[in-house]
Design an enzyme around this catalytic site. Structure first.
Site, mmCIF file in Angstrom:
data_model
loop_
_atom_site.group_PDB
_atom_site.id
_atom_site.type_symbol
_atom_site.label_atom_id
_atom_site.label_comp_id
_atom_site.label_asym_id
_atom_site.label_seq_id
_atom_site.Cartn_x
_atom_site.Cartn_y
_atom_site.Cartn_z
ATOM 1 N N ASN A 22 4.509 -6.103 -1.454
ATOM 2 C CA ASN A 22 3.347 -5.735 -1.828
ATOM 3 C C ASN A 22 2.124 -6.416 -2.970
ATOM 4 O OD1 ASN A 22 3.068 -3.462 -2.720
ATOM 5 N ND2 ASN A 22 2.197 -2.185 -1.784
ATOM 6 N N CYS B 129 -0.395 0.599 -1.579
ATOM 7 C CA CYS B 129 0.848 2.388 -0.874
ATOM 8 C C CYS B 129 -0.264 3.600 -1.026
ATOM 9 C CB CYS B 129 2.081 2.348 -2.489
ATOM 10 S SG CYS B 129 1.280 1.833 -3.761
ATOM 11 N N GLU C 78 7.787 5.163 -7.905
ATOM 12 C CA GLU C 78 7.019 4.555 -7.777
ATOM 13 C C GLU C 78 7.261 4.104 -6.199
ATOM 14 O OE1 GLU C 78 3.665 4.965 -8.891
ATOM 15 O OE2 GLU C 78 4.050 4.845 -11.453
#
Ligand code: NAP
Length: 476
Positions: free
Chosen positions: A154, A284, A250
């Site tokens: 992303n 996110c 992450e």
């Protein structure tokens, strides 16, 4: 649509190599072939680790590492439009958002250069204990060794930057595995690093089979740290399989925002409409759940919904587009199914729903039960929910009702509410009067609970990628 490249090779030991096998990179918008990338596997990963391990014997001084990082930032600036188009073409990211990502990558390299120059240990006051009299003690920070880096689709440029720039600042060579859907930005950054004078072996890029490459990174003891950004199941499995390595994760989020009745509702509506749907919600920390005090929900929706309806859905290459495609058809079908599930559990669609020319419409749902998937899981699509609550305490409690804990936000004009929310929200970061989608590249960024176990941002990542060694000198 601009085709950024036709064939790209892997970078191993300073050589651009083919493997005889190819990975097709297709536009998530049109399905057109953007490029073919040489597909690597276990053998290429082993060669990449060999090359990375070999350079540890020839460390680069900090000033050289910093100079290279500064040069890369400059090169991204000079080739800014090409970098942005590459991101946009492979990820389907609207070009205006891709330009922001390219600029942020410059910032990440620049901050990493600063960290390279100030990497230092601390003095230890040895004579504070009788045993230490006549001794001088200090620590130095040493590179941990070869870093294995795995990045998601992303933010194919800036999240790669957040791995390779701190690693170089720390003095660590890297074997990078970019996402298979978006390897082109990583390869372009590798080209810029090479042109900036990074010697062979310091950065190796192996795109291809995730399980084969992942297995070698996990099993090879020379890889001392794995830095992973992506989904929880993959990340936690890597940690479980590599208990003797540092595995820095992450991961995802289900991003909540608390809106108090006293908030500046114009500001909240502006910020939240922009940040729930940018890159079709595939960040996110995309705004996913808004909990607003009941007395303000009508006034908020009057401001918020027209802004959502005004978002332009379409071709990511178009300067006017706000919301493009999600990464693939599978993601689109999953998101549609989650919205349907919420509707059948009693949720109302206030705006959007369904698709428009095969693209998901920005969708706002209300009265969504807390156990619906769009509420308790990570949607990773252009969907957000607005639910009324009776108090800030209830909003905070429902915001915390998730296994995730990356970032959360609060909109209020009273200090009391801001402090209460910041203290109560169980997240790695809390933004006040700013969308929780906010990230600036020098800040510590990372989650708690299922969202991960580390902080990125060059200053924090460099600490993770170095080991502190104590030195004691006897000067008696
Ligand atoms: P993903 O499916 O977990 O993929 C991430 C990376 O892991 C890709 O390079 C993928 O390779 C690789 N991978 C998959 N299986 C692997 C295995 N067995 N061993 C080693 N590597 C493996 O995640 P994604 O769909 O790309 O990204 C979306 C997720 O990332 C979301 O949950 C999002 O919230 C999270 N994210 C978190 C942050 C953060 O900073 N916290 C930032 C951005 C995204 P292939 O592409 O080849 O499958």
């Amino acid at each position: 649509m601009a085709v950024t490249a036709t064939e790209r090779k892997l970078l191993i030991a300073g050589e651009w190599i083919e493997t005889g096998d190819w990975l097709d990179v297709r536009s998530p918008y049109s399905g057109e072939l953007v490029a073919r990338v040489a597909k690597g596997g276990a053998a290429e990963t082993r060669r990449a680790i060999d090359a990375a391990a070999a350079v540890l014997a020839e460390p680069l001084p900090a000033h050289k590492r910093a100079e290279i990082l500064v040069k890369v930032a400059g090169a991204i600036g000079r080739r800014h439009e090409e970098v942005a188009r590459t991101i946009s073409d492979e990820a389907g990211k609207p070009i205006k958002a891709a330009r922001v990502e390219a600029s942020r990558a410059m910032s990440t390299f620049t901050f990493a250069a600063v960290e390279a120059r100030k990497l230092a240990g601390t003095m230890v006051p040895m004579d504070a204990a009788q045993a230490g009299e006549g001794k001088v003690g200090f620590t130095i920070r040493r590179p941990i060794g070869v870093v294995g880096a795995i990045s998601p689709f992303n933010f194919p440029c800036n999240l790669v930057a957040h791995k390779i720039a701190p690693a170089l600042a720390a003095g660590c060579p890297v074997v990078l595995k970019p996402a298979s859907q978006t390897p082109l930005s990583a390869l372009l950054l590798a080209e810029l690093e090479t042109e900036a004078g990074l010697p062979p072996g310091w950065l190796n890029v192996v795109a291809g089979s995730a399980s084969e490459i992942g297995d070698v990174l996990v099993e090879d003891p020379r890889v001392r740290l794995i830095t992973f950004t992506g989904s929880g199941p993959v990340g936690w499995k890597l940690q479980e399989r590599a208990p003797k390595k540092r595995v820095k994760l992450e991961l995802g989020n289900s991003t909540p925002v608390v809106v108090a009745a006293d908030a500046d509702l114009d500001r909240a509506a502006d910020k939240l409409a922009a940040n729930a749907f940018s890159f079709a919600g595939q960040s996110c920390i995309s705004v996913q759940r808004i909990y607003i005090e009941r007395s303000a929900i009508g006034a908020f929706l009057e401001r918020f919904l027209p802004k959502v309806e005004a978002l332009k859905v379409g071709d990511p290459a178009d300067d006017e587009t706000d919301v493009g495609p999600v990464i693939d058809d599978g993601a689109r079908e999953r998101i549609l199914a989650w919205v349907e599930e919420a509707e059948s559990a009693g949720a109302r669609v206030l705006v959007g729903g369904g698709v428009e020319r095969e693209l998901l419409r920005p969708t706002v749902l209300s009265d969504v039960p807390d156990d619906a998937k769009v509420s308790c899981q990570e949607v990773f699509g252009p969907v957000c929910i607005v639910n009324p609550v009776d108090s800030i305490e209830e909003a905070v409690e429902r915001a915390n009702g998730t296994r995730y804990g990356l970032q959360a936000g609060v909109f209020t004009t009273t200090l009391d509410n801001a402090v209460k929310a910041a203290a109560g929200l169980e997240f790695g970061g809390v933004t006040v009067n700013e969308a929780p989608t906010f990230r600036s590249d020098q800040m510590p960024y990372g989650g708690v609970k299922d969202s991960g176990n580390t902080k990125e941002g060059p200053a924090w990542a460099v600490r993770e990628m170095t080991e502190e060694r104590l030195v004691v000198l006897d000067v008696s």
